[in-house]
Motif scaffolding. Structure first.
Motif: not given
Length: 281
Positions: A157-169
């Protein structure tokens, strides 16, 4: 065999979805590894050799595409070597997800990222050759950073952007919380912790009305759905962060099985009917 009790079939309406007409779904098989049915599901036979799938799924959507899981990567041999010896298994690697995409002339600029159902090695190995964002919720991001079973994830995973989504639905088909990726109901991620703390099920609805549930490792094989059986006791202890939550998720999926195609990540036959990505001639 000690089957789980039969849950009542889902009786409510299916969630509304408005998938665009050019949405599509493809399977990208990247290899297999061997195990025995006795280690996969309760009541399985030691004589029954299973070839576990390591398959990525491309969800094409005009607002941006996603891969569900990444399968084996180009460095899979090194990733297997990182595992404890007792869980290593003979494996056969095929094309990586990236090689499938390139062979199909796919524009990787369309890819929003890889959304792993969870961060275990056989779902994230292929990130080593896919320089795209990784979509994770906070619980799974923390698990991947801290748990011993996140070792391969931490290597790729180094070098990858982490797109953090929220389980708020809202709750979705019995699962407690959700995230609607495109806002049209076509790709909905549902909280299904238990195998790992932040593992998810990804529900996909196509323009034809056909629905899929990509359930990750709630069960490793479709037997878990058709025979209502869990992993053997020792494997539940070793593989699951919370076996009771896994049981609850499995029962929820069993209740939905008549309404959609349920796809355990490692059952090769469960991908039947999902076409491969066409190859350029």
């Amino acid at each position: 065999m000690n089957s789980l009790p039969m849950p009542a079939a889902w009786a409510g309406p299916l969630p509304s979805a408005a998938p665009p007409p050019d949405m599509a779904l493809y399977q990208l098989p990247t290899g297999t590894y061997e195990t025995r049915a006795a280690l996969a599901v309760r009541g399985g036979s030691w004589r029954d050799k299973r070839h576990f799938a390591a398959t990525a799924v491309l969800v094409r959507h005009p607002a941006g595409d996603l891969l569900i899981d990444a399968g084996f990567g180009s460095g899979v041999a090194g990733h297997v070597a990182m595992l404890p010896r007792f869980v290593r298994a003979p494996y056969r690697a095929g094309r990586t997800a990236r090689e499938h995409l390139d062979a199909g002339g796919y524009d990787r600029g369309r890819l929003l990222g890889v959304l792993p159902t969870h961060s275990h090695w056989d779902h994230v190995s292929g990130l080593d050759s896919l320089p795209v964002p990784i979509w994770m919720n906070a619980d799974e991001r923390r698990y991947a950073a801290e748990d011993a079973d996140g070792k391969v994830f931490r290597a790729v995973s180094p070098g990858h952007e982490i797109h953090e989504y929220r389980l708020d639905g809202p709750p979705y088909l019995g699962f407690p919380a959700s995230y609607d990726v495109h806002g049209d109901g076509s790709v909905v991620v549902a909280a299904a912790g238990g195998h790992t703390t932040g593992s998810v099920v990804v529900f996909v609805t196509l323009p034809t009305g056909r629905r899929y549930a990509f359930i990750g490792d709630l069960t490793w094989q479709i037997d878990g759905i058709s025979r209502r059986v869990e992993r053997p006791w020792l494997l539940r202890r070793l593989a699951d962060s919370d076996p009771e939550l896994v049981r609850q998720g499995l029962l929820r999926v069993i209740a939905l099985a008549g309404l959609m195609q349920v796809v355990p990540a490692h059952d090769r036959g469960a991908y039947d009917g999902i076409p491969p990505l066409p190859v350029l001639k």
